[in-house]
Design an enzyme around this catalytic site. Structure first.
Site, PDB file in Angstrom:
ATOM      1  N   GLU A 135       0.810  -1.219   0.000  1.00  0.00           N
ATOM      2  CA  GLU A 135       0.000   0.000   0.000  1.00  0.00           C
ATOM      3  C   GLU A 135       0.846   1.273   0.000  1.00  0.00           C
ATOM      4  O   GLU A 135       0.355   2.351   0.361  1.00  0.00           O
ATOM      5  CB  GLU A 135      -0.939  -0.002   1.208  1.00  0.00           C
ATOM      6  CG  GLU A 135      -1.935  -1.126   1.241  1.00  0.00           C
ATOM      7  CD  GLU A 135      -2.908  -1.142   0.060  1.00  0.00           C
ATOM      8  OE1 GLU A 135      -2.854  -0.217  -0.782  1.00  0.00           O
ATOM      9  OE2 GLU A 135      -3.697  -2.091  -0.015  1.00  0.00           O
ATOM     10  N   HIS A 180      -2.898   2.250   8.716  1.00  0.00           N
ATOM     11  CA  HIS A 180      -3.915   1.484   7.973  1.00  0.00           C
ATOM     12  C   HIS A 180      -4.077   0.134   8.653  1.00  0.00           C
ATOM     13  O   HIS A 180      -3.107  -0.610   8.816  1.00  0.00           O
ATOM     14  CB  HIS A 180      -3.485   1.302   6.522  1.00  0.00           C
ATOM     15  CG  HIS A 180      -4.265   0.265   5.785  1.00  0.00           C
ATOM     16  ND1 HIS A 180      -5.639   0.186   5.826  1.00  0.00           N
ATOM     17  CD2 HIS A 180      -3.857  -0.761   4.989  1.00  0.00           C
ATOM     18  CE1 HIS A 180      -6.040  -0.838   5.085  1.00  0.00           C
ATOM     19  NE2 HIS A 180      -4.967  -1.422   4.571  1.00  0.00           N
ATOM     20  N   HIS A 193      -6.730  -3.497   9.489  1.00  0.00           N
ATOM     21  CA  HIS A 193      -7.842  -4.376   9.120  1.00  0.00           C
ATOM     22  C   HIS A 193      -8.581  -4.749  10.405  1.00  0.00           C
ATOM     23  O   HIS A 193      -8.925  -5.907  10.618  1.00  0.00           O
ATOM     24  CB  HIS A 193      -7.336  -5.628   8.408  1.00  0.00           C
ATOM     25  CG  HIS A 193      -6.801  -5.381   7.037  1.00  0.00           C
ATOM     26  ND1 HIS A 193      -6.489  -6.404   6.176  1.00  0.00           N
ATOM     27  CD2 HIS A 193      -6.532  -4.233   6.358  1.00  0.00           C
ATOM     28  CE1 HIS A 193      -6.028  -5.907   5.034  1.00  0.00           C
ATOM     29  NE2 HIS A 193      -6.049  -4.582   5.128  1.00  0.00           N
ATOM     30  N   HIS A 195     -12.235  -3.710   2.684  1.00  0.00           N
ATOM     31  CA  HIS A 195     -10.793  -3.718   2.921  1.00  0.00           C
ATOM     32  C   HIS A 195     -10.431  -3.447   4.378  1.00  0.00           C
ATOM     33  O   HIS A 195      -9.942  -4.340   5.068  1.00  0.00           O
ATOM     34  CB  HIS A 195     -10.150  -2.665   1.998  1.00  0.00           C
ATOM     35  CG  HIS A 195      -8.662  -2.691   1.962  1.00  0.00           C
ATOM     36  ND1 HIS A 195      -7.939  -2.374   0.836  1.00  0.00           N
ATOM     37  CD2 HIS A 195      -7.750  -2.963   2.917  1.00  0.00           C
ATOM     38  CE1 HIS A 195      -6.640  -2.468   1.099  1.00  0.00           C
ATOM     39  NE2 HIS A 195      -6.509  -2.825   2.366  1.00  0.00           N
TER      40      HIS A 195
END
Length: 211
Positions: A71, A90, A92, A153
């Site tokens: 990413e 970022h 999950h 995502h």
């Protein structure tokens, strides 16, 4: 603590919370030449300072022997679009990701939604991971905001500091958990109106909650 040490400590802490399953997610901090980011496909428990990768905003590797996170384009696009951003987290994380998989954002059901910088936390349009299209979708969802969900995502949070971005990522997950619990109970959230949100922002301004 050095930037590298802080990045590794934050990644391991978020991983321990279950926010980074199967080596997913990524973190970065801005540097004078670009940004320092976690590497691709390496468990956070095994990551050392030598494994981190410094990348410029065009994608060129400046330092490090590993591949940067897949990413890296998203991180580069955020730093280019948001000069105030000093770090990107970022994740999950489970509840935020569940909501993102429904392609739904978080409405102003709780006053803490304001920590994301606006009256909601948006969900981006869908794009394949690691692509320029995802980077563009993420930047669009973050316009006027400090946090967003990424469709099918996960979630992303930015901050002036790594500590700020990490704290915001944790609060996004907390809000997503509360919102899903509310919906699972069959209850309809009562949303804050514009005047109520304006009062929240005024209070936060005094407390420095949006710094």
């Amino acid at each position: 603590m050095t930037a590298a040490a802080a990045l590794i400590e934050a990644a391991r802490a978020l991983d321990a919370l279950g926010f980074m399953p199967s080596k997913s997610g990524n973190l970065s901090v801005r540097t004078g030449r670009g940004y320092l980011i976690t590497p691709a496909a390496l468990p956070y428990a095994e990551t050392t300072a030598a494994d981190l990768v410094e990348v410029d905003l065009g994608g060129a590797v400046l330092a490090g022997h590993r591949r940067p996170s897949s990413e890296w384009r998203m991180h580069a696009a955020i730093y280019a679009a948001r000069p105030e951003a000093g770090a990107v987290v970022h994740t999950h994380s489970p509840c935020a990701t569940a909501l993102a998989c429904a392609r739904q954002g978080l409405p102003p059901f709780h006053y803490m939604i304001a920590v994301g910088g606006g009256g909601d936390i948006r969900c981006s349009g869908y794009a394949t991971f690691g692509t320029e299209a995802l980077a563009e979708a993420c930047v669009a969802a973050l316009e006027g905001r400090r946090a967003a969900l990424l469709a099918n995502h996960g979630a992303v949070a930015i901050g002036r500091t790594l500590a700020g971005a990490r704290t915001l990522a944790m609060e996004v997950e907390n809000l997503a958990r509360q919102y899903l619990a509310l919906r699972a109970a069959g209850l309809a959230p009562v949303l804050l109106d514009e005047a109520e949100l304006a009062a929240v922002f005024e209070q936060f301004d005094g407390y420095g909650r949006l710094g």
